[in-house]
Design an enzyme around this catalytic site. Structure first.
Site, mmCIF file in Angstrom:
data_model
loop_
_atom_site.group_PDB
_atom_site.id
_atom_site.type_symbol
_atom_site.label_atom_id
_atom_site.label_comp_id
_atom_site.label_asym_id
_atom_site.label_seq_id
_atom_site.Cartn_x
_atom_site.Cartn_y
_atom_site.Cartn_z
ATOM 1 N N CYS A 1 0.859 -1.196 0.000
ATOM 2 C CA CYS A 1 0.000 0.000 0.000
ATOM 3 C C CYS A 1 0.889 1.238 0.000
ATOM 4 O O CYS A 1 2.047 1.168 0.418
ATOM 5 C CB CYS A 1 -0.933 -0.006 1.196
ATOM 6 S SG CYS A 1 -0.072 -0.162 2.762
ATOM 7 N N PRO A 2 0.376 2.363 -0.457
ATOM 8 C CA PRO A 2 1.198 3.578 -0.417
ATOM 9 C C PRO A 2 1.356 4.054 1.023
ATOM 10 O O PRO A 2 0.553 3.685 1.885
ATOM 11 C CB PRO A 2 0.379 4.590 -1.232
ATOM 12 C CG PRO A 2 -1.011 4.083 -1.207
ATOM 13 C CD PRO A 2 -0.958 2.604 -1.033
ATOM 14 N N ASN B 1 -1.445 5.383 7.535
ATOM 15 C CA ASN B 1 -0.827 4.073 7.763
ATOM 16 C C ASN B 1 0.666 4.150 8.113
ATOM 17 O O ASN B 1 1.353 3.132 8.112
ATOM 18 C CB ASN B 1 -1.065 3.142 6.573
ATOM 19 C CG ASN B 1 -0.409 3.656 5.304
ATOM 20 O OD1 ASN B 1 0.482 4.488 5.343
ATOM 21 N ND2 ASN B 1 -0.850 3.161 4.158
ATOM 22 N N GLU C 1 16.391 5.469 4.554
ATOM 23 C CA GLU C 1 17.142 4.964 3.394
ATOM 24 C C GLU C 1 17.626 6.106 2.504
ATOM 25 O O GLU C 1 18.489 5.916 1.661
ATOM 26 C CB GLU C 1 16.268 4.026 2.551
ATOM 27 C CG GLU C 1 15.146 4.764 1.822
ATOM 28 C CD GLU C 1 14.264 3.880 0.937
ATOM 29 O OE1 GLU C 1 14.072 2.711 1.255
ATOM 30 O OE2 GLU C 1 13.756 4.406 -0.063
ATOM 31 N N HIS D 1 16.145 -0.292 -2.675
ATOM 32 C CA HIS D 1 15.046 0.258 -3.470
ATOM 33 C C HIS D 1 15.215 -0.108 -4.959
ATOM 34 O O HIS D 1 15.166 0.751 -5.835
ATOM 35 C CB HIS D 1 14.974 1.781 -3.289
ATOM 36 C CG HIS D 1 13.592 2.304 -3.431
ATOM 37 N ND1 HIS D 1 13.019 3.186 -2.540
ATOM 38 C CD2 HIS D 1 12.635 2.064 -4.350
ATOM 39 C CE1 HIS D 1 11.790 3.463 -2.926
ATOM 40 N NE2 HIS D 1 11.532 2.787 -4.024
ATOM 41 N N THR E 1 8.297 -3.883 0.134
ATOM 42 C CA THR E 1 8.845 -3.248 -1.079
ATOM 43 C C THR E 1 8.106 -1.938 -1.332
ATOM 44 O O THR E 1 8.210 -1.372 -2.416
ATOM 45 C CB THR E 1 8.673 -4.150 -2.328
ATOM 46 O OG1 THR E 1 7.290 -4.480 -2.457
ATOM 47 C CG2 THR E 1 9.506 -5.408 -2.236
ATOM 48 N N ARG F 1 7.068 1.302 1.118
ATOM 49 C CA ARG F 1 7.746 2.491 1.624
ATOM 50 C C ARG F 1 8.225 2.231 3.045
ATOM 51 O O ARG F 1 7.502 1.618 3.843
ATOM 52 C CB ARG F 1 6.810 3.719 1.631
ATOM 53 C CG ARG F 1 6.564 4.333 0.269
ATOM 54 C CD ARG F 1 7.817 4.999 -0.321
ATOM 55 N NE ARG F 1 7.579 5.527 -1.644
ATOM 56 C CZ ARG F 1 7.750 4.863 -2.786
ATOM 57 N NH1 ARG F 1 8.211 3.622 -2.767
ATOM 58 N NH2 ARG F 1 7.513 5.438 -3.947
ATOM 59 N N ASP G 1 13.118 -3.940 0.789
ATOM 60 C CA ASP G 1 13.678 -3.161 -0.329
ATOM 61 C C ASP G 1 13.658 -1.683 0.034
ATOM 62 O O ASP G 1 14.310 -0.879 -0.610
ATOM 63 C CB ASP G 1 12.860 -3.418 -1.601
ATOM 64 C CG ASP G 1 13.519 -2.806 -2.824
ATOM 65 O OD1 ASP G 1 14.731 -3.029 -3.010
ATOM 66 O OD2 ASP G 1 12.829 -2.085 -3.585
#
Ligand code: NAD
Length: 329
Positions: free
Chosen positions: A204-205, A210, A262, A294, A231, A233, A257
């Protein structure tokens, strides 16, 4: 139209140069510097700038771009949580992105991380090179017959759901907007998905709602021996709580990822640096954690699609025929 591409890596240049012939009215200049409030001044004389997911398009940067006459921001990525949308709107800067360049590229990487941590491929690769052929510590689990929990069943989550289904897994999912076309997926509440899954994959974004959805409380509800893959965010997972969970032996494996903090690492060679943040080092100190930088999107097919759609977005802006699903508002 003249476009200045910030933070251009060799693979960006190769893929954009490959498709450029189809867009004869576009000229691209590539620089390896990322965009900041200071480097935004380099955009003078260009019609648009092209940035990536790791670029910090904050208030100051956007105002500087605006002062240099930039009215179009081309994101060569899907996510846009790095852009101050309120300021962009106030300034009238149009933002176009590439929402669905290759969902399979990301989903396949998510499964690669899940398989690797499950079967300890990252450890085995190094061990065998040192002539250590012992199997001690390498036990994994079958995915066949286990439950995969997908959080967010948009383009990438749906691709991951199909892959897990192909492995013979039961697929359950949580999405704010469950979809009927994934008829092999059982939609459940988030607490149900987190507590019933053997493999949890986040798709999910990142939103205010969230942020830190994976935290001490939600980790406590997960099955012992769960595999977690992110993978999506970094901000979806509260790293301090994740580290506590790892130390408490909650997880069979973790594949990331993306991770918090990061930003300074992503796409940079920092071999000779003393890192300011200890998060990466702490996570990598655990044998059951794999981190990639990423890179889930990085396939030939995805890069070609990104270049084509980004340049088409530029043409559409010029012709005032915007593709509404690529428009960020
Ligand atoms: P998408 O818009 O197609 O799907 C997102 C889904 O998440 C939608 O179905 C939406 O309803 C759902 N959703 C929104 N808020 C939610 C919430 N709070 N809880 C559960 N579900 C929620 O997006 P996509 O193309 O599938 O991409 C998903 C994410 O993957 C992106 O937001 C981006 O952060 C990440 N991504 C990572 C890489 C990479 O290289 N690692 C590449 C591309 C995208």
């Amino acid at each position: 139209m003249r476009i200045l591409m910030y933070d251009a890596k060799q693979y960006d240049i190769e893929s954009f140069e490959k498709v450029k012939a189809d867009f004869p009215d576009i000229q691209i200049e590539y620089i390896d510097t990322d965009i900041t409030c200071q480097t935004a001044s380099l955009s003078k004389g260009f019609d648009a700038i092209c940035a990536f997911v790791s670029s910090d398009l904050n208030d100051c940067t956007l105002r500087s771009l605006y002062d240099n006459g930039i009215r179009l921001l081309l994101l060569r990525c899907a996510g846009y949580n790095n852009v101050d949308l309120k300021v962009a709107k106030e300034l009238g800067i149009t933002i176009l992105r590439v929402p669905g360049y290759s969902p399979e590229a990301v989903a396949e990487h998510a499964m690669a991380l899940a398989l690797s941590v499950n079967r300890h491929i990252h450890k085995e690769y190094i061990k065998v090179r040192e002539n250590n052929f012992s199997l001690v510590g390498l036990k994994g689990v079958n995915f066949f017959g286990k439950t995969a929990g997908i959080v967010g069943t948009g383009k990438i989550g749906a691709a991951m759901a199909r892959i897990c289904h192909g492995f013979g897994m039961k697929v359950i999912a949580y999405d704010k907007y469950p979809r009927a076309d994934l008829d092999f997926v059982e939609f459940k509440t988030l607490p149900e998905v987190l507590s019933q899954s053997d493999l949890i994959s986040l798709h999910c974004p990142l939103t205010d709602e969230n942020y830190h959805m994976i935290n001490a409380d939600t980790i406590a509800t997960m099955k012992d021996g769960v595999i977690l893959v992110n993978t999506s965010r970094g901000g979806l997972v509260k790293t301090e709580d994740l580290i506590h969970g790892i130390r408490a032996h909650k997880f069979h494996g973790i594949g990331l990822d993306v991770y918090e903090e990061e930003k300074d690492n992503v796409f940079e060679n920092r071999e000779m640096d003393i890192l300011e943040s200890s998060i990466t080092a702490r996570l990598l100190s655990f044998p059951n954690v794999i981190i990639t930088s990423h890179q889930a999107f990085l396939t030939e097919e995805a890069l070609t699609a990104i270049s084509q759609i980004t340049l088409q977005n530029a043409v559409d802006f010029k012709n005032k025929t915007l593709n509404s699903s690529n428009l960020v508002e």
